[in-house]
Design a protein around this motif. Structure first.
Motif, mmCIF file in Angstrom:
data_model
loop_
_atom_site.group_PDB
_atom_site.id
_atom_site.type_symbol
_atom_site.label_atom_id
_atom_site.label_comp_id
_atom_site.label_asym_id
_atom_site.label_seq_id
_atom_site.Cartn_x
_atom_site.Cartn_y
_atom_site.Cartn_z
ATOM 1 N N VAL A 57 0.843 -1.202 0.000
ATOM 2 C CA VAL A 57 0.000 0.000 0.000
ATOM 3 C C VAL A 57 0.874 1.245 0.000
ATOM 4 O O VAL A 57 0.648 2.186 -0.761
ATOM 5 N N SER A 58 1.909 1.267 0.834
ATOM 6 C CA SER A 58 2.804 2.417 0.910
ATOM 7 C C SER A 58 3.478 2.677 -0.434
ATOM 8 O O SER A 58 3.557 3.821 -0.882
ATOM 9 N N ALA A 59 3.959 1.627 -1.087
ATOM 10 C CA ALA A 59 4.625 1.788 -2.383
ATOM 11 C C ALA A 59 3.655 2.288 -3.441
ATOM 12 O O ALA A 59 3.974 3.195 -4.212
ATOM 13 N N MET A 60 2.458 1.719 -3.476
ATOM 14 C CA MET A 60 1.476 2.128 -4.483
ATOM 15 C C MET A 60 1.078 3.582 -4.270
ATOM 16 O O MET A 60 0.980 4.350 -5.217
ATOM 17 N N ARG A 61 0.859 3.954 -3.034
ATOM 18 C CA ARG A 61 0.475 5.341 -2.758
ATOM 19 C C ARG A 61 1.621 6.304 -3.025
ATOM 20 O O ARG A 61 1.398 7.441 -3.425
ATOM 21 N N ALA A 62 2.839 5.852 -2.801
ATOM 22 C CA ALA A 62 3.999 6.709 -3.060
ATOM 23 C C ALA A 62 4.097 7.064 -4.537
ATOM 24 O O ALA A 62 4.390 8.198 -4.892
ATOM 25 N N VAL A 63 3.849 6.098 -5.394
ATOM 26 C CA VAL A 63 3.972 6.372 -6.829
ATOM 27 C C VAL A 63 2.695 6.947 -7.418
ATOM 28 O O VAL A 63 2.704 7.423 -8.537
ATOM 29 N N ALA A 64 1.612 6.925 -6.670
ATOM 30 C CA ALA A 64 0.326 7.428 -7.169
ATOM 31 C C ALA A 64 0.236 8.939 -7.012
ATOM 32 O O ALA A 64 -0.706 9.474 -6.435
ATOM 33 N N HIS A 65 1.234 9.614 -7.511
ATOM 34 C CA HIS A 65 1.285 11.076 -7.485
ATOM 35 C C HIS A 65 1.944 11.508 -8.794
ATOM 36 O O HIS A 65 2.996 10.968 -9.158
ATOM 37 N N PRO A 66 1.356 12.441 -9.513
ATOM 38 C CA PRO A 66 1.899 12.807 -10.834
ATOM 39 C C PRO A 66 3.379 13.199 -10.829
ATOM 40 O O PRO A 66 4.125 12.787 -11.716
ATOM 41 N N VAL A 67 3.825 13.953 -9.837
ATOM 42 C CA VAL A 67 5.234 14.358 -9.791
ATOM 43 C C VAL A 67 6.124 13.142 -9.572
ATOM 44 O O VAL A 67 7.164 12.992 -10.221
ATOM 45 N N ARG A 68 5.714 12.245 -8.693
ATOM 46 C CA ARG A 68 6.540 11.066 -8.421
ATOM 47 C C ARG A 68 6.543 10.098 -9.606
ATOM 48 O O ARG A 68 7.554 9.447 -9.869
ATOM 49 N N LEU A 69 5.449 10.028 -10.352
ATOM 50 C CA LEU A 69 5.453 9.226 -11.587
ATOM 51 C C LEU A 69 6.460 9.796 -12.578
ATOM 52 O O LEU A 69 7.198 9.052 -13.232
ATOM 53 N N GLN A 70 6.509 11.123 -12.694
ATOM 54 C CA GLN A 70 7.483 11.752 -13.581
ATOM 55 C C GLN A 70 8.904 11.441 -13.110
ATOM 56 O O GLN A 70 9.794 11.188 -13.918
ATOM 57 N N MET A 71 9.102 11.455 -11.801
ATOM 58 C CA MET A 71 10.436 11.178 -11.262
ATOM 59 C C MET A 71 10.877 9.756 -11.577
ATOM 60 O O MET A 71 12.041 9.530 -11.921
ATOM 61 N N LEU A 72 9.973 8.795 -11.458
ATOM 62 C CA LEU A 72 10.331 7.413 -11.777
ATOM 63 C C LEU A 72 10.773 7.300 -13.232
ATOM 64 O O LEU A 72 11.772 6.641 -13.540
ATOM 65 N N SER A 73 10.045 7.944 -14.122
ATOM 66 C CA SER A 73 10.436 7.924 -15.537
ATOM 67 C C SER A 73 11.783 8.603 -15.734
ATOM 68 O O SER A 73 12.653 8.092 -16.442
ATOM 69 N N LEU A 74 11.958 9.734 -15.100
ATOM 70 C CA LEU A 74 13.190 10.505 -15.233
ATOM 71 C C LEU A 74 14.404 9.727 -14.732
ATOM 72 O O LEU A 74 15.483 9.794 -15.314
ATOM 73 N N LEU A 75 14.224 8.959 -13.654
ATOM 74 C CA LEU A 75 15.332 8.255 -13.013
ATOM 75 C C LEU A 75 15.537 6.840 -13.552
ATOM 76 O O LEU A 75 16.322 6.072 -13.005
ATOM 77 N N THR A 76 14.843 6.495 -14.617
ATOM 78 C CA THR A 76 15.046 5.194 -15.263
ATOM 79 C C THR A 76 16.206 5.334 -16.234
ATOM 80 O O THR A 76 16.174 6.156 -17.136
ATOM 81 N N GLY A 77 17.240 4.559 -16.027
ATOM 82 C CA GLY A 77 18.375 4.570 -16.943
ATOM 83 C C GLY A 77 19.391 5.651 -16.659
ATOM 84 O O GLY A 77 20.357 5.792 -17.399
#
Length: 180
Positions: free
Chosen positions: A10-30
């Motif tokens: 639940v904590s992980a899903m809620r952590a990524v369920a935010h538009p800014v944090r979704l952008q960060m995950l994409s940005l920090l891939t690779g």
């Protein structure tokens, strides 16, 4: 799954369920980036970027990949360890309600990306939607191909504006439905 594993999911899903944090995950891939670099790329304050990065680290969604000395201080460098997804994914399973919460945030992020897409006709693109009935073999093959495409793009992702790269968006969500 025990209560601690459920809480982590639940904590992980809620952590990524935010538009800014979704952008960060994409940005920090690779690539690895500092909070200051993330802030500049996403047009955030350094404090805001640092806060969101801490939330993602606390939820075990990103890792501290190293540190660097900057003007007498030390800056952490973060990255999204996408390679642990797929066959090495954590065994936790968020609830349907948590996935719906995530889907809403993802919908907002896709809307932002669509507004920024190229519309000059000079770029390839693809979108697809289906709720249908297929053979188990077709379903298995489709899942395999989707996973392969996702892994390819995650592996090929580079830092923003790296020479020789193009800015792309990829989202896939495929699942088997309940029988009516």
């Amino acid at each position: 799954m025990d209560e601690a594993e459920t809480g982590a999911a639940v904590s992980a899903m809620r952590a990524v369920a935010h538009p800014v944090r979704l952008q960060m995950l994409s940005l920090l891939t690779g690539t690895e980036m500092s909070a200051a670099e993330v802030a500049r790329e996403l047009d955030l304050t350094h404090a805001n970027a640092s806060y969101h990065l801490r939330v993602l680290v606390d939820a075990d969604e990103i890792v501290v990949a190293g540190e660097e000395k900057i003007r007498g201080g030390v800056a952490k460098r973060y990255r999204y360890p996408h390679e642990r997804r797929g066959e090495h994914a954590r065994p936790d399973r968020p609830t349907s309600d948590d996935q719906v919460f995530y889907a809403r945030a993802l919908g907002q992020e896709i809307e932002r990306r669509i507004q920024q897409r190229r519309t000059d006709g000079g770029s390839k693109g693809f979108n697809s939607d289906l709720e249908g009935w297929v053979s188990p073999d077709a379903w298995a093959k489709a899942c395999e191909l989707l996973a392969e495409a996702s892994f390819l793009l995650h592996e090929a992702n580079r830092a923003p504006r790296t020479p020789g790269t193009i800015h792309v968006s990829h989202t896939a969500w495929a699942f088997q439905m309940e029988q009516p």
